[in-house]
Motif scaffolding. Structure first.
Motif, PDB file in Angstrom:
ATOM      1  N   GLN A 304      22.998  48.541  26.562  1.00 19.45           N
ATOM      2  CA  GLN A 304      22.950  47.095  26.798  1.00 19.45           C
ATOM      3  C   GLN A 304      24.327  46.525  26.440  1.00 19.45           C
ATOM      4  N   ASP A 307      28.546  42.479  30.747  1.00 15.05           N
ATOM      5  CA  ASP A 307      29.319  42.735  31.962  1.00 15.05           C
ATOM      6  C   ASP A 307      29.433  41.446  32.755  1.00 15.05           C
ATOM      7  N   ARG A 311      24.037  41.315  30.861  1.00 19.18           N
ATOM      8  CA  ARG A 311      24.027  42.450  29.959  1.00 19.18           C
ATOM      9  C   ARG A 311      23.251  43.579  30.618  1.00 19.18           C
ATOM     10  N   SER A 312      23.830  44.769  30.599  1.00 21.76           N
ATOM     11  CA  SER A 312      23.215  45.911  31.267  1.00 21.76           C
ATOM     12  C   SER A 312      21.921  46.323  30.569  1.00 21.76           C
ATOM     13  N   TYR A 314      20.138  50.102  30.879  1.00 27.15           N
ATOM     14  CA  TYR A 314      19.874  51.399  31.494  1.00 27.15           C
ATOM     15  C   TYR A 314      19.928  52.492  30.436  1.00 27.15           C
ATOM     16  N   ASP A 321      24.283  58.966  32.526  1.00 27.72           N
ATOM     17  CA  ASP A 321      23.564  57.764  32.919  1.00 27.72           C
ATOM     18  C   ASP A 321      22.457  58.154  33.903  1.00 27.72           C
ATOM     19  N   ARG A 521      17.950  43.556  35.761  1.00 28.27           N
ATOM     20  CA  ARG A 521      18.727  44.675  35.244  1.00 28.27           C
ATOM     21  C   ARG A 521      17.878  45.941  35.131  1.00 28.27           C
ATOM     22  N   TRP A 607      22.317  50.418  41.584  1.00 31.44           N
ATOM     23  CA  TRP A 607      22.758  51.273  40.477  1.00 31.44           C
ATOM     24  C   TRP A 607      24.267  51.463  40.570  1.00 31.44           C
ATOM     25  N   LYS A 610      28.430  50.073  38.833  1.00 33.67           N
ATOM     26  CA  LYS A 610      28.392  48.996  37.837  1.00 33.67           C
ATOM     27  C   LYS A 610      27.055  48.899  37.115  1.00 33.67           C
ATOM     28  N   ARG A 611      26.065  49.700  37.524  1.00 39.84           N
ATOM     29  CA  ARG A 611      24.757  49.732  36.870  1.00 39.84           C
ATOM     30  C   ARG A 611      24.103  48.347  36.875  1.00 39.84           C
ATOM     31  N   GLN A 612      24.181  47.682  38.022  1.00 42.44           N
ATOM     32  CA  GLN A 612      23.542  46.366  38.140  1.00 42.44           C
ATOM     33  C   GLN A 612      22.042  46.458  37.897  1.00 42.44           C
ATOM     34  N   GLY A 614      19.187  49.241  36.395  1.00 45.46           N
ATOM     35  CA  GLY A 614      19.080  50.499  35.675  1.00 45.46           C
ATOM     36  C   GLY A 614      17.835  51.305  35.975  1.00 45.46           C
TER      37      GLY A 614
END
Length: 838
Positions: A304, A307, A311-312, A314, A321, A521, A607, A610-612, A614
């Motif tokens: 977390q 970004d 906040r991420s 995943y 990842d 997220r 995904w 940038k892991r928009q 997770g």
């Protein structure tokens, strides 16, 4: 000489009766059990899963049920000084009054807690155990009435359920019946020992290079006879660490290092390595107890980080990842003892076979059986584990909090050695109840004592009690206060935390074609209903006159509020609706498959690097009884079309092609003059992959290519998304056509995707024909399928005992598909099939 601990499961020899019913006792096949199962066996009640029999068995949940059994003979050695005789109750559902030889030895009020009762001084030559189970339904109402100070609000069922620590779905849910069970729902044991291994705890750290692990193994023992304990850690039968320790005040601790540790990984990311810890207590060289426990070494992180979105959210396992595509899990039966070990394993293997990597154990059910988590360990399925709170404002009176504390500690201790455990969450949707009901919640107030004074006191459980338990008992697994939850922001905030997206189906009933734009997220719930397969309907509808889509019985077996309107809305918006039952079933399954495909496909694309997004966990993988629900596999483990759609989208390498959504209803059915489209590929492998991508433009009317195909050589980005092509369709100049994409590696097509103009109801599917060449009958065969014009949703029947590698597929001319089939014998008829507008 002290003897080895013995443990006998009290499975046979039980009988039961209704407290205010006939005086005679009826036999019980085996324990674990619940009253409904035993009543069905004796033909006292009908099977509540059939027709509308649920209504005829409601009275069972309002009665007290007695169970009794004669204990085995207690040997003389068990009565010697220092020896103990103990009854172990792994689970009693729920308000149980336990007597031995007429003397009360235990009172329970929480089905999630196990109990050990020392009966050493109570046993005689002949011993009878009797348990009275009072009705949780009535007890819950009594407790609620005793606490008028609490605001009893929530979603689903009789809200008295909030007062009782019993599986909440037993009160009925929007996918399950009201079946208030009672009985010894988990095993009962009789133990005799002079010393035993009470608990084994492993705390460890995986080094930053992921090559070694070190930590401690702590052993708690009980009984004064044992003087030392030997700890042996093994991998594939070979010892990697062994030490004998002196027991001091019932405790012993060993430090260990594994310099070349073999780590546990989720499916598709590495091996599922399981070590075994053997713990032996001895005295004067004689073995008194032996305990075996599995463990897998891994590092799990919930990432977390701030970004440019928020906040991420995943998961990172051993530095990798992981996009967590998977499903939400409800209990697999309303009658929990009916779930066999084999059935658990079939469910979970089915998920892994469908390229799913995470299962979320939902907070209105149970902390699952050990078999469930063992299978997840072996199969590489990550577990998101909710604590058992769901859709309500729970009370916090002292005895309730004490019970919750014991429940949390016991279950975290029971499950913490499983490498599959990726996260614990405090509840399911309780923060949504807080928002909807306007309950007090000041995120900036950080004094837990103050939380108890608000009308949302359960915050104390989720943000104080449970995180304290986790930090003390299982600090290496992330904790999340609820699902959904996001750092005190609204649960619908897409920039932080996890989200339950129900504005498709529930809420604003958005078009499912825009599912990807509605996510956050991490999307831990979303779904679309579909009818089960015809064989399942035939199993619970006995009247032929009720075999039509809107029959009373079929409606009764769909517990979702307003399901008639919601199914109708999504059907009418997208398809020319059929009324014949099997065609109607097929259409509902195509709607579900398409809806979930749009969601998973779009969110996995996000995904990216940038892991928009997770992860995505569909509501739901399974059913607890036969009916219509959001499940993608029905009660009898028969897969719906959506199961296959998800398996394709979640494959290690998958291709996606999609034209932008044109909302035909808002545009009053005016077509878009032009449509932009996108073509991309996703790759979960940790290394680049060279591939060939082909995009064809195929006429729906004729099956011919309306313009030249586009072929590109691409290098797929590792563990991310590769954008391949953007384009524009001139809808005024070009006839209706599908975008047919495939991806080849080393000349072999490994994945496909087809984008159709929406909605299907505007398209003409006349003249479709499918050529099906079924296998030469044998244990393993193939089905070859092809078509001269594009075909939507070719679905072969789900026949028990027959497995098909893919199903519910779209066919494009010039692209024959070969499906593998297992279990179709030489005497079996060919599999039936259907497709859209067949």
């Amino acid at each position: 000489m002290s003897s080895l601990r013995s443990s006998k499961v009290l499975k046979q020899g039980w009988s039961f009766r209704q407290a205010d019913g006939p005086a005679n006792w009826l036999s019980v096949d085996s324990v674990p059990t619940v009253a409904h199962l035993d009543l069905i066996k004796h033909n006292v009640i009908p099977d509540p899963y059939i027709d509308m029999n649920e209504l005829d068995v409601e009275w069972v949940g309002e009665k007290t049920w007695h169970y009794r059994v004669d204990l085995p003979e207690i040997p003389v050695s068990a009565k010697e000084k220092g020896s103990k005789v103990v009854l172990v109750f792994e689970g009693l559902d729920t308000f149980a009054h336990v007597r031995l030889n007429g003397k009360t030895i235990l009172l329970t009020d929480n089905m999630f807690i196990s109990h050990r009762v020392d009966i050493t001084d109570l046993v005689s030559d002949n011993n009878q155990l009797e348990i009275a189970f009072e009705p949780a339904l009535l007890k819950a109402r009594e407790i609620r009435a005793q606490h008028p100070e609490h605001k009893w609000v929530g979603f689903n069922a009789d809200l008295s359920r909030l007062a009782v620590r019993k599986a909440q779905y037993h009160w009925g849910w929007d996918w399950g019946p009201v079946l208030m069970t009672a009985g010894p729902w988990r095993p009962v044991h009789l133990e005799m020992y002079t010393a035993r291994v009470k608990e084994v705890r492993v705390d460890y750290h995986v080094a930053d290079g992921f090559k070694s692990a070190q930590g401690t193994i702590s052993v708690d023992t009980e009984g004064s006879a044992g003087d030392n304990v030997t700890v042996n850690l093994k991998l594939a039968g070979q010892s990697v660490f062994e030490e004998t320790l002196t027991i001091t005040d019932g405790k012993a601790v060993a430090s260990f290092t594994i310099p070349d540790v073999s780590l546990w990984y989720p499916s598709g990311y590495g091996a599922q390595t399981i070590y075994t810890i053997n713990t032996t207590v001895k005295a004067a060289g004689h073995e008194l107890d032996h305990h075996t426990q599995s463990i897998g070494f891994r590092r799990v992180e919930l990432v977390q980080e701030k970004d440019d979105i928020g906040r991420s959210f995943y998961f990172r396992i051993n530095g990798a990842d992981v996009f967590c595509g998977g499903s939400d899990w409800i209990p697999a039966d309303s009658f929990l003892p009916a779930i066999s070990e084999e059935r658990y394993r079939r469910w979970l293997k089915l998920m892994v076979d469908g390229n799913q990597v995470m299962v979320r154990v939902w907070g209105g059910g149970i902390y699952e059986d050990d078999t469930f988590y063992n299978a997840c360990d072996e199969l590489g399925l990550l577990v998101w584990q909710d604590f058992m709170f769901g859709c309500g404002n729970y009370p916090t009176f002292p005895s309730f909090l004490d019970s919750v504390q014991k429940e949390a500690v016991q279950n975290v201790r029971r499950l913490r050695h499983h490498p599959c455990m990726a996260i614990w969450a405090g509840n399911n949707e309780d923060y949504q109840v807080q928002e909807q009901e306007g309950l007090e919640y000041n995120f900036d107030e950080k004094l837990p004592e103050c939380w108890l004074q608000t009308n949302f006191p359960a915050r104390y459980i989720y943000e104080k009690l449970l995180p304290d338990v986790m930090s003390q008992e299982c600090p290496d697994v992330p904790y999340h206060p609820g699902s959904p939850w996001g750092d005190g922001k609204l649960t619908s905030d897409p920039t932080v935390g996890d989200m339950h997206q129900w504005n498709v189906w529930h809420g604003t009933q958005e078009k499912h074609q825009i599912f990807e734009t509605l996510g956050g997220r991490f999307n831990s719930e979303f779904g679309m209903e579909a009818f089960p397969n015809i064989q399942t309907i035939e199993a619970f509808v006995t009247k032929k006159s009720h075999m039509y889509p809107q029959s009373h019985t079929l409606d009764f077996h769909n517990k979702a509020d307003g399901h008639e309107r919601r199914i109708a809305t999504y059907m009418v918006e997208n398809f020319r609706v059929a009324t014949e039952l099997e065609k109607y079933i097929h259409l509902t399954q195509l709607v579900q498959a398409d809806a979930l495909m749009y969601a998973y496909r779009g969110w996995r694309r996000q995904w990216g690097q940038k892991r928009q997004c997770g992860g995505a966990l569909v509501w739901q993988i399974n059913d607890c009884w036969p009916g219509t629900s959001w499940a993608v596999v029905d009660y009898f483990l028969r897969k719906k079309a959506a199961y296959y759609a998800l398996a394709r989208v979640l494959a290690p390498i998958a291709i996606g092609v999609q034209r932008e959504h044109h909302d035909w209803s808002v545009a009053h059915a005016r077509p878009a003059k032009a449509s932009h489209f996108h073509l991309w590929a996703v790759n979960s492998k940790m290394e680049p992959t060279n591939a060939t991508v082909c995009l064809r433009f195929v006429s729906i009317e004729t099956g011919s290519d309306i313009k030249p195909a586009i072929t590109k050589e691409v290098s797929l980005v590792p563990n991310g998304t590769t954008d391949v092509l953007d384009g524009v369709i001139d809808n005024m100049a070009e006839e209706p056509h599908v975008l047919a994409a495939n991806l080849s590696v080393d000349g072999d097509i490994i994945c496909r995707d087809v984008d159709w103009p929406q909605p299907y109801k505007y398209l003409s599917f006349t003249g479709r024909e499918v050529e099906v060449r079924q296998p030469c009958h044998g244990e393993v065969g193939v089905i070859q399928v092809s078509a001269k014009r594009p075909v939507k949703g070719l679905m072969f029947e789900e026949r028990d005992g027959v497995t098909i590698s893919d199903n519910a597929i779209d066919l494009i001319p010039g692209d024959e598909q070969v499906l593998k089939v297992i279990g179709l014998s030489g005497t079996s008829p060919a599999l039936k099939y259907q497709y859209l507008d067949q």
